[in-house]
Design a protein around this motif. Structure first.
Motif, short mmCIF file in Angstrom:
data_model
loop_
_atom_site.label_atom_id
_atom_site.label_comp_id
_atom_site.label_asym_id
_atom_site.label_seq_id
_atom_site.Cartn_x
_atom_site.Cartn_y
_atom_site.Cartn_z
N SER A 2 30.45 37.04 35.15
CA SER A 2 30.88 37.99 36.16
C SER A 2 32.07 38.78 35.66
N PHE A 3 32.22 39.95 36.23
CA PHE A 3 33.35 40.83 35.93
C PHE A 3 33.94 41.26 37.27
N TYR A 4 35.23 41.44 37.30
CA TYR A 4 35.92 41.67 38.57
C TYR A 4 36.84 42.88 38.48
N VAL A 5 36.83 43.66 39.53
CA VAL A 5 37.85 44.67 39.76
C VAL A 5 38.74 44.08 40.85
N TYR A 6 40.03 44.16 40.65
CA TYR A 6 40.93 43.53 41.61
C TYR A 6 42.11 44.43 41.92
#
Length: 101
Positions: free
Chosen positions: A5-9
């Motif tokens: 998974s990859f996340y923008v935060y």
């Protein structure tokens, strides 16, 4: 929290405070790095360590594209995005498995 998974935060200094938008493939580790303030950075300088929003993606291209779009948004849009999902600007870090630092 999937294996690839990859996340923008979005991190905030406080409710209505300074915002920081980032992207990572390990949200718990990355937010811990911000919270520990071991690296001199924007987030360390302005005490931007409260995880107030994040999105999960299956591939890095979509995550990076979303991060770039969010960074171009005006402040009011970013605040509305946060408050639609997290009206009290709670720190979401403990809820994703992060320990208190």
């Amino acid at each position: 929290m999937g294996p690839r998974s990859f996340y923008v935060y979005i991190l905030a200094s406080r409710i209505g405070g300074t915002l920081y938008i980032g992207v990572t493939n390990d949200l718990i580790r990355r937010v811990a790095e911000h919270k520990s303030k071991l690296i001199e950075s924007f987030t360390e300088k302005y005490d931007v360590v409260r995880l107030v929003y994040f999105e999960e993606f299956d591939d890095p291209e979509n995550a990076i594209g979303r991060e770039k779009r969010l960074k171009k948004w005006n402040r009011a849009w970013k605040i509305r995005l946060i408050e639609e999902n997290n009206p009290n600007w709670d720190d979401l870090y403990p809820g994703i498995g992060g320990s208190q630092i």
